[in-house]
Design a protein around this motif. Sequence first.
Motif, short mmCIF file in Angstrom:
data_model
loop_
_atom_site.label_atom_id
_atom_site.label_comp_id
_atom_site.label_asym_id
_atom_site.label_seq_id
_atom_site.Cartn_x
_atom_site.Cartn_y
_atom_site.Cartn_z
N ILE A 56 0.84 -1.20 0.00
CA ILE A 56 0.00 0.00 0.00
C ILE A 56 0.87 1.25 0.00
O ILE A 56 0.65 2.19 -0.77
N ALA A 57 1.88 1.29 0.88
CA ALA A 57 2.77 2.45 0.94
C ALA A 57 3.50 2.65 -0.38
O ALA A 57 3.62 3.77 -0.87
N PRO A 63 3.82 7.23 -7.58
CA PRO A 63 3.43 8.27 -8.54
C PRO A 63 3.73 9.69 -8.07
O PRO A 63 3.68 10.62 -8.87
N MET A 64 4.06 9.87 -6.78
CA MET A 64 4.33 11.21 -6.26
C MET A 64 5.82 11.54 -6.23
O MET A 64 6.21 12.62 -5.77
N THR A 65 6.67 10.61 -6.70
CA THR A 65 8.10 10.84 -6.60
C THR A 65 8.55 12.06 -7.39
O THR A 65 9.45 12.79 -6.97
N GLY A 66 7.92 12.28 -8.56
CA GLY A 66 8.29 13.46 -9.35
C GLY A 66 8.08 14.75 -8.58
O GLY A 66 8.94 15.64 -8.59
N ALA A 80 17.34 10.72 1.60
CA ALA A 80 16.39 10.64 2.72
C ALA A 80 15.57 9.36 2.64
O ALA A 80 15.28 8.72 3.66
N SER A 81 15.20 8.96 1.42
CA SER A 81 14.42 7.73 1.25
C SER A 81 15.23 6.49 1.62
O SER A 81 14.70 5.57 2.25
N ILE A 82 16.49 6.47 1.23
CA ILE A 82 17.35 5.33 1.59
C ILE A 82 17.51 5.25 3.11
O ILE A 82 17.42 4.16 3.70
N ILE A 83 17.72 6.39 3.75
CA ILE A 83 17.87 6.41 5.21
C ILE A 83 16.58 5.94 5.88
O ILE A 83 16.61 5.13 6.82
N LEU A 84 15.43 6.43 5.41
CA LEU A 84 14.15 6.02 5.98
C LEU A 84 13.93 4.52 5.79
O LEU A 84 13.50 3.82 6.72
N PHE A 85 14.24 4.01 4.61
CA PHE A 85 14.10 2.59 4.32
C PHE A 85 14.99 1.76 5.24
O PHE A 85 14.57 0.73 5.79
N PHE A 106 5.07 -0.39 6.73
CA PHE A 106 4.47 0.71 5.97
C PHE A 106 5.50 1.83 5.78
O PHE A 106 5.66 2.36 4.67
N VAL A 107 6.20 2.19 6.85
CA VAL A 107 7.23 3.22 6.76
C VAL A 107 8.33 2.78 5.79
O VAL A 107 8.82 3.58 4.98
N GLN A 108 8.70 1.51 5.85
CA GLN A 108 9.69 0.98 4.92
C GLN A 108 9.21 1.12 3.48
O GLN A 108 9.98 1.46 2.57
N GLY A 109 7.93 0.88 3.26
CA GLY A 109 7.35 1.02 1.92
C GLY A 109 7.35 2.45 1.44
O GLY A 109 7.52 2.71 0.24
N VAL A 110 7.17 3.41 2.36
CA VAL A 110 7.23 4.83 1.99
C VAL A 110 8.64 5.17 1.51
O VAL A 110 8.82 5.84 0.49
N GLY A 111 9.64 4.71 2.25
CA GLY A 111 11.02 4.95 1.82
C GLY A 111 11.36 4.21 0.55
O GLY A 111 11.99 4.75 -0.36
#
Length: 524
Positions: A56-57, A63-66, A80-85, A106-111
């Motif tokens: 889900i994340a 689609p919002m990465t751009g 920041a995404s790598i660190i969050l992941f 879910f947080v991992q999926g966001v990253g």
Amino acid sequence: MAQQGFRRWIVVLTVVSAAIMELIDTSIVNVGLTQMAGNLGVTIEDISWVVTSYAIANVIVIPMTGFFQNYFGRKNYYIASIILFTLASYACGIADDLWTLTFFRFVQGVGGGALLSTSQGIMYDSFPPQQRPIASAIFGMGIVMGPTLGPTLGGFIIDNYHWSWMFFINVPFGILATFLCLNFIEKQPQEHNIDRSKISIDQLGILLLAVGIGSLQYVLERGEADDWFDDHTILMLTIMAAISIPMFIWWELKTKNPVVDLRVLKNRNLAIGSILVFIIGYGLFTSIMLFPLFVQRIIGYTATKTGNLLIPGGFITIFIFPVVGRALANGVSPRIFVAIGYIAFIAFCFMMAGYNENATEGLFTIALLVRGVGMAFINAPLINQSISTLKPQELPMGIAFTNMIRQLGGAFGVAVTNTYITQRSAVHRGDLVSHVQAGDMLTTERLNALTQGLMSRGMNAFDAATAAYRNLDLIIQKQALMISYLDTFRLAGTFFIVTFPLLFFLQNRKMDPAAAKAAADAAH
């Protein structure tokens, strides 16, 4: 600006590894759900939230990465995404209850959602325009290798270590990737002077996207397990998706600065390519889910043995991808490769549909090699063809959109597969039971053989006769399940056959240098 020499290949290694790491996590936990459920004291149905929350994340963020890259700068957002992941991976490993694990997944999926499109843009940016098909092929190799290696790695960990190592293994790679990104990935010129006050935030679009796509993903992931519309939550989320997604489409087409510019779908190649990418996602994720189920539940292979069978198909993909990339760079039509890949995947599906519990490892290896060839020929050429006629400023959104569609195709495939197996298994069980009747000679012979076998192990005649009926029922269940798996492989092949003619509606055009350069900026 294209990177040179050693620096370029450090960047390539970093971004491909990050993308593979993200994609491995979409499938690595699948083989460990039973152990995780037992360790945390929950049911298999409950532990599936570990898979659902990540998916889900992922599908919300992709689609919002751009937009996020525009707002924060591509390099900043990527790091920041790598660190969050990485941090979320560690938190998943030390989680001691289901809902803590689900939250951090879910947080991992966001990253992780940011790593695909952003990695692809950085990869393109590291190569001069004439070599970008090679970059696309190398990146496509990661797209296929991730889901393929997930069950292999997960099976090895589950059979030899604690399930938490499926998450801890990300930590050293995440730390290394962060270090390499800080030192080797360069900021683009526009990243140095971002004026966020001039960037409009499409808050309603973000909300509608999160609610609509998130609800749809949940329904697809959990529908079969929760009895579809008999479940109140599934029903409510279906209604929310049915309302939010059309509103999102209407709003994004109306607003001046949309978070997802759906106007790019006016482009014929991207629209048709998106349908084909959806089917590729369906085939990729369904086959990776269905094959382990077949060999483990029907033939009795261990998780490690199942994973090892997937390795040869993965290696042939590695060898073919660079060849495809060079051919694309030299002007060979992508449609030729996609057609070959489609035919190979159709062949894989119908090969698997012809196997049974007596199939050998050699037969499975041949089928998986054919699948590996198909995936190597499909991914990079199809993505290149889908975005080849976009304007340079449209390419980042086109790339993000194809990544989202592939993930949705995978979710659709999992939902269809689970539902179809359940339905077909019930049908085949009914058919098989109709042939098992009291007084039937073959039935009597089978029951007598089972009873004698149990008595030879020391069981008394009455208990042996009772157990024989139970064993016969288990045999029927297993046979019905096997036939339903074969039906599902056949269904996947049929999806590919039905969509095959769409290939001939794609405009056969090589991406020009300006467009290829813009593809490098997939996140800016």
